[in-house]
Design a protein around this motif. Structure first.
Motif, short mmCIF file in Angstrom:
data_model
loop_
_atom_site.label_atom_id
_atom_site.label_comp_id
_atom_site.label_asym_id
_atom_site.label_seq_id
_atom_site.Cartn_x
_atom_site.Cartn_y
_atom_site.Cartn_z
N ASP A 130 0.83 -1.20 0.00
CA ASP A 130 0.00 0.00 0.00
C ASP A 130 0.86 1.25 0.00
O ASP A 130 0.48 2.27 0.51
CB ASP A 130 -0.99 -0.01 1.16
CG ASP A 130 -0.31 0.13 2.51
OD1 ASP A 130 0.92 -0.03 2.58
OD2 ASP A 130 -1.00 0.42 3.49
N THR A 164 3.32 8.29 1.83
CA THR A 164 2.20 8.71 1.00
C THR A 164 1.83 10.17 1.23
O THR A 164 1.51 10.89 0.29
CB THR A 164 0.98 7.81 1.26
OG1 THR A 164 1.37 6.45 1.06
CG2 THR A 164 -0.16 8.13 0.32
N GLU A 209 -5.09 6.66 -3.70
CA GLU A 209 -5.86 6.29 -2.51
C GLU A 209 -6.77 5.09 -2.79
O GLU A 209 -6.89 4.19 -1.96
CB GLU A 209 -6.69 7.49 -2.01
CG GLU A 209 -5.87 8.49 -1.26
CD GLU A 209 -5.21 7.88 -0.03
OE1 GLU A 209 -5.91 7.51 0.92
OE2 GLU A 209 -3.97 7.76 -0.02
N GLU A 210 -7.40 5.06 -3.94
CA GLU A 210 -8.24 3.93 -4.32
C GLU A 210 -7.41 2.65 -4.41
O GLU A 210 -7.83 1.59 -3.92
CB GLU A 210 -8.94 4.21 -5.64
CG GLU A 210 -9.93 3.14 -6.03
CD GLU A 210 -10.68 3.48 -7.30
OE1 GLU A 210 -10.91 2.56 -8.11
OE2 GLU A 210 -11.04 4.65 -7.49
N ARG A 252 -4.59 2.02 -2.86
CA ARG A 252 -4.16 1.64 -1.51
C ARG A 252 -5.29 0.93 -0.76
O ARG A 252 -5.07 -0.08 -0.10
CB ARG A 252 -3.71 2.87 -0.73
CG ARG A 252 -2.39 3.44 -1.22
CD ARG A 252 -1.97 4.66 -0.42
NE ARG A 252 -1.64 4.23 0.94
CZ ARG A 252 -1.99 4.90 2.03
NH1 ARG A 252 -2.67 6.02 1.95
NH2 ARG A 252 -1.66 4.45 3.22
N ILE A 253 -6.50 1.44 -0.88
CA ILE A 253 -7.65 0.82 -0.22
C ILE A 253 -7.89 -0.56 -0.82
O ILE A 253 -8.10 -1.54 -0.08
CB ILE A 253 -8.90 1.72 -0.34
CG1 ILE A 253 -8.71 2.97 0.52
CG2 ILE A 253 -10.16 0.96 0.06
CD1 ILE A 253 -9.74 4.06 0.28
N ASP A 254 -7.87 -0.66 -2.15
CA ASP A 254 -8.06 -1.96 -2.80
C ASP A 254 -7.01 -2.96 -2.34
O ASP A 254 -7.31 -4.13 -2.10
CB ASP A 254 -7.99 -1.82 -4.33
CG ASP A 254 -9.21 -1.13 -4.90
OD1 ASP A 254 -10.22 -0.95 -4.17
OD2 ASP A 254 -9.16 -0.77 -6.10
N SER A 255 -5.77 -2.51 -2.20
CA SER A 255 -4.68 -3.38 -1.75
C SER A 255 -4.95 -3.89 -0.34
O SER A 255 -4.79 -5.08 -0.05
CB SER A 255 -3.36 -2.62 -1.80
OG SER A 255 -2.33 -3.38 -1.20
N LYS A 256 -5.36 -2.99 0.54
CA LYS A 256 -5.65 -3.39 1.93
C LYS A 256 -6.82 -4.37 1.98
O LYS A 256 -6.78 -5.34 2.73
CB LYS A 256 -5.92 -2.17 2.79
CG LYS A 256 -4.68 -1.37 3.07
CD LYS A 256 -4.98 -0.14 3.90
CE LYS A 256 -3.70 0.65 4.14
NZ LYS A 256 -3.91 1.82 4.96
N VAL A 257 -7.85 -4.11 1.20
CA VAL A 257 -9.01 -5.00 1.17
C VAL A 257 -8.60 -6.37 0.65
O VAL A 257 -8.96 -7.40 1.21
CB VAL A 257 -10.16 -4.40 0.33
CG1 VAL A 257 -11.24 -5.42 0.04
CG2 VAL A 257 -10.74 -3.18 1.03
N ARG A 276 -6.68 -8.29 3.22
CA ARG A 276 -7.58 -8.75 4.29
C ARG A 276 -8.41 -9.94 3.82
O ARG A 276 -8.60 -10.91 4.56
CB ARG A 276 -8.47 -7.60 4.74
CG ARG A 276 -9.37 -7.95 5.88
CD ARG A 276 -8.58 -8.13 7.15
NE ARG A 276 -9.51 -8.37 8.24
CZ ARG A 276 -9.26 -9.14 9.27
NH1 ARG A 276 -8.09 -9.71 9.39
NH2 ARG A 276 -10.15 -9.33 10.19
#
Length: 125
Positions: free
Chosen positions: A45, A58, A74-75, A77-82, A85
């Motif tokens: 991320d 970042t 940002e999108e 990074r969020i996709d990567s974290k999701v 998980r």
């Protein structure tokens, strides 16, 4: 700039921890580097220096990126974290499922063994 080799003042871009400088601004090399790395952010991320691969904070990128590039970052990074998980939860689920299957097989031996066991239990009632 470590990318385009033009000369800039230090306040016109940013440097990684090892000192590799990238120019900022609307058409700067920072934005191009971020755009290039967005597709590879599946298991991380952060953006990395394209020379030494040190991660770049970042928050320090934000002032040097266009709104569109920042939103895409940002999108991603969020996709990567999701995604990370989901992979973790899937792995945990698979481990629990395997444990239950082993438990079932030890107790009944097979599906027909379970059916026979339940039939005996029903017959006793």
């Amino acid at each position: 700039c470590s990318c385009c080799f033009d000369s800039f003042n230090l306040d016109q871009g940013l440097a990684c921890k090892k000192g590799h400088f990238y120019c900022g601004g609307k058409d700067g090399c920072i934005g191009a580097m971020v755009q290039e790395q967005l597709t590879r952010m599946q298991h991380q991320d952060a953006i990395a220096c394209s020379i030494c691969h040190e991660t770049i904070d970042t928050r320090s990128l934000a002032p040097h990126l266009s709104n569109e590039t920042w939103l895409a970052l940002e999108e991603a990074r969020i996709d990567s974290k999701v995604k990370l998980r989901v992979e973790k939860l899937s792995h945990e689920f698979d481990k629990r499922l395997d444990a239950k299957i082993r438990e079932f097989m030890q107790e009944y031996g097979s599906l027909s063994g379970m059916v026979k066991h339940q039939a005996k239990q029903l017959a006793k009632q």
